[in-house]
Write an enzyme that holds these catalytic residues in place. Structure first.
Site, PDB file in Angstrom:
ATOM      1  N   ASN A   7     -76.667 -28.993  36.691  1.00  7.38           N
ATOM      2  CA  ASN A   7     -75.751 -27.972  37.682  1.00  7.38           C
ATOM      3  C   ASN A   7     -76.477 -26.665  37.608  1.00  7.38           C
ATOM      4  OD1 ASN A   7     -73.913 -26.412  38.815  1.00  7.38           O
ATOM      5  ND2 ASN A   7     -72.248 -27.163  37.275  1.00  7.38           N
ATOM      6  N   ARG A  91     -75.600 -31.441  40.688  1.00  5.27           N
ATOM      7  CA  ARG A  91     -74.249 -31.115  41.168  1.00  5.27           C
ATOM      8  C   ARG A  91     -74.764 -30.077  42.751  1.00  5.27           C
ATOM      9  NH1 ARG A  91     -70.760 -25.798  40.272  1.00  5.27           N
ATOM     10  NH2 ARG A  91     -69.087 -26.252  41.594  1.00  5.27           N
ATOM     11  N   HIS A 180     -64.410 -28.340  44.417  1.00  6.04           N
ATOM     12  CA  HIS A 180     -63.877 -28.711  43.339  1.00  6.04           C
ATOM     13  C   HIS A 180     -63.743 -30.413  43.310  1.00  6.04           C
ATOM     14  CE1 HIS A 180     -62.237 -24.433  41.646  1.00  6.04           C
ATOM     15  NE2 HIS A 180     -63.314 -24.621  41.404  1.00  6.04           N
ATOM     16  N   ARG A 241     -60.825 -13.591  42.738  1.00 12.34           N
ATOM     17  CA  ARG A 241     -60.576 -13.668  43.996  1.00 12.34           C
ATOM     18  C   ARG A 241     -59.314 -13.647  44.734  1.00 12.34           C
ATOM     19  NH1 ARG A 241     -63.735 -19.165  43.745  1.00 12.34           N
ATOM     20  NH2 ARG A 241     -65.801 -18.480  43.260  1.00 12.34           N
ATOM     21  N   GLU A 386     -66.664 -33.133  35.335  1.00 17.53           N
ATOM     22  CA  GLU A 386     -67.212 -33.267  36.343  1.00 17.53           C
ATOM     23  C   GLU A 386     -68.602 -34.066  35.963  1.00 17.53           C
ATOM     24  OE1 GLU A 386     -66.025 -29.551  36.626  1.00 17.53           O
ATOM     25  OE2 GLU A 386     -66.344 -29.578  39.031  1.00 17.53           O
TER      26      GLU A 386
END
Ligand code: ADP
Length: 405
Positions: A7, A91, A180, A241, A386
């Site tokens: 990743n 990923r 996600h 955010r 993940e």
């Protein structure tokens, strides 16, 4: 079969090596500050303490060489040579509308991913650099791309279209994609399993609440809506955010702050907003905010309340979207570790007669039901994974030669 999962972020390279015979993680680690003179690697072989040392990693290819060296090192390595690795799973954040599942990486796939750079200028380039570096160093090894956007490709048109002139979609691919996806896929399937049901028999809202947060409506095993959109900026407020906003705020802030739209979006809405901004710059970490709220800090309480309110509101909206609600699943840093935030959110779901079991909710990072038997909807905590999902897809694709989903 041993599978390496990679990743790559802009300045980091995370890795995990799995022995897929028993899905054991043999080693994992991270090269941090890639591209800077003070890069270092943190390497943790299974069952041992982590070791950290400085490395020279001007780019991802150099970083990868240190990962390979760590994995095969005579003292802290876990394999004798790289020939024992059968495949690499990568990923990759964005695959646009091109892939609705994981794929074997070929030159054609690389070309398609390069075309998506435009859609994810911050995320895809480092992901792709990692793939390119691996292909250069291990040209004969099969590699699989697992995309954050893929799981949400099942969204119906009414969920993914913005109410903009239609040609913005056809010309520029302007639509909601969601992110996600690998996490939402994993935790929704685990939740069905824990409840003793098949994924196709349940309607689940998955709440991936971390530094970046998103919710998904997973109806009968497929995503029918999710809170992140064209970029990961949409949806619930996050660490830094803003989440959903009136779009007119962008031009208003451009004028007031004398900044370009790009500066407002990247510098302000992505990095200075969310709970960090709401709390008056106190912190983007929910542990700090919970403590400050206990100590009487009103803006910390405001930030936590806005986050809980917006999250609960989306859960209600997704119950409507799915026409049913069997389970709510909490995952990621906050979802797995904050009983306080789970409680704050569930306190707002009285309409669904949601009732948490205080003793079960007090647990952190344990996969289990945390609601009472009387609760109108089952609530679960499911630690996300993940990496194992990427490794499983990689095995499936390499062994069968076909797409995983
Ligand atoms: P990322 O989106 O970077 O993968 P994570 O899923 O690891 O993030 O979540 C990181 C966030 O989780 C931290 O910023 C912090 O706000 C939150 N977090 C971690 N542990 C706790 C805890 N014990 N209580 C509350 N929040 C926590």
């Amino acid at each position: 079969m041993k599978v390496l999962v990679i990743n790559c972020g802009s300045s980091s390279l995370k890795y995990q090596l799995f022995d897929m015979a028993d899905e054991r993680c043999m080693a994992k680690g991270n090269v941090e500050r890639v591209g800077s003179p003070d890069a270092f690697i943190v390497h943790r072989p299974e069952g041992s303490d982590k070791i950290t040392f400085n490395v020279e990693a001007r780019d991802h290819e150099q970083a990868l060489k240190h990962v390979f060296a760590a994995l095969t090192d005579s003292t802290h390595g876990v394999i004798s040579d790289l020939g024992q690795v059968s495949a690499i799973g990568h990923r990759v954040v964005h695959a646009g509308e091109k892939y609705a599942g994981s794929v074997l990486i070929t030159d054609e796939v690389m070309a398609a991913l390069n075309e998506c750079q435009d859609l994810a200028p911050l995320h895809n380039p480092p992901n792709i650099m990692g793939v390119v570096a691996c292909r250069r160093l291990m040209p004969d090894l099969p590699m699989v791309g697992v995309f954050d956007t893929a799981f949400h490709q099942t969204m119906p048109r009414e969920a993914y279209m913005y109410a903009l002139p239609y040609e913005m979609y056809t010309k520029y691919g302007l639509r909601r994609y969601g992110f996600h996806g690998t996490s939402h896929r994993y935790v929704s399937a685990r939740a069905a399993h824990v409840l003793g049901k098949k994924p196709q028999d349940v309607c689940v809202v998955t709440c991936h609440l971390g530094n970046g947060s998103s919710l998904a409506a997973v109806k009968h095993g497929v995503s029918i809506d999710t809170t992140m959109g064209f970029t990961p900026l949409e949806g619930v407020p996050m660490g830094t955010r803003s989440g959903d906003l009136d779009p007119a705020i962008v031009s208003f802030l451009c004028e007031k702050l004398d900044k370009s739209a790009t500066e407002v979006v990247q510098g302000f809405l992505n990095k200075k907003s969310g709970v960090l901004g709401l709390s008056g710059g106190l912190s983007n970490d929910f542990r700090d905010l919970e403590q400050a709220a206990v100590d009487g800090n009103d803006l910390a309480k405001l930030a936590l309340d806005v986050f809980a309110y917006k999250t609960a509101k989306y859960i209600g909206a997704y119950a409507v979207a799915m026409g049913a609600l069997d389970a709510i699943v909490f995952t990621a840093g906050i979802g797995e570790n904050s009983p306080e935030m789970r409680q704050r959110i569930c306190d707002r779901l009285g309409l669904f007669r949601v009732e948490l079991d205080p003793a079960r909710n007090a647990m952190r990072g344990v996969e289990q039901v945390i609601s009472t038997p009387n609760s109108g909807v089952a609530v679960l905590c499911v630690p996300t994974n993940e990496e194992i999902t990427i490794a499983r897809d990689t095995v499936q694709i390499v062994e069968s030669g076909v797409a995983a989903l």
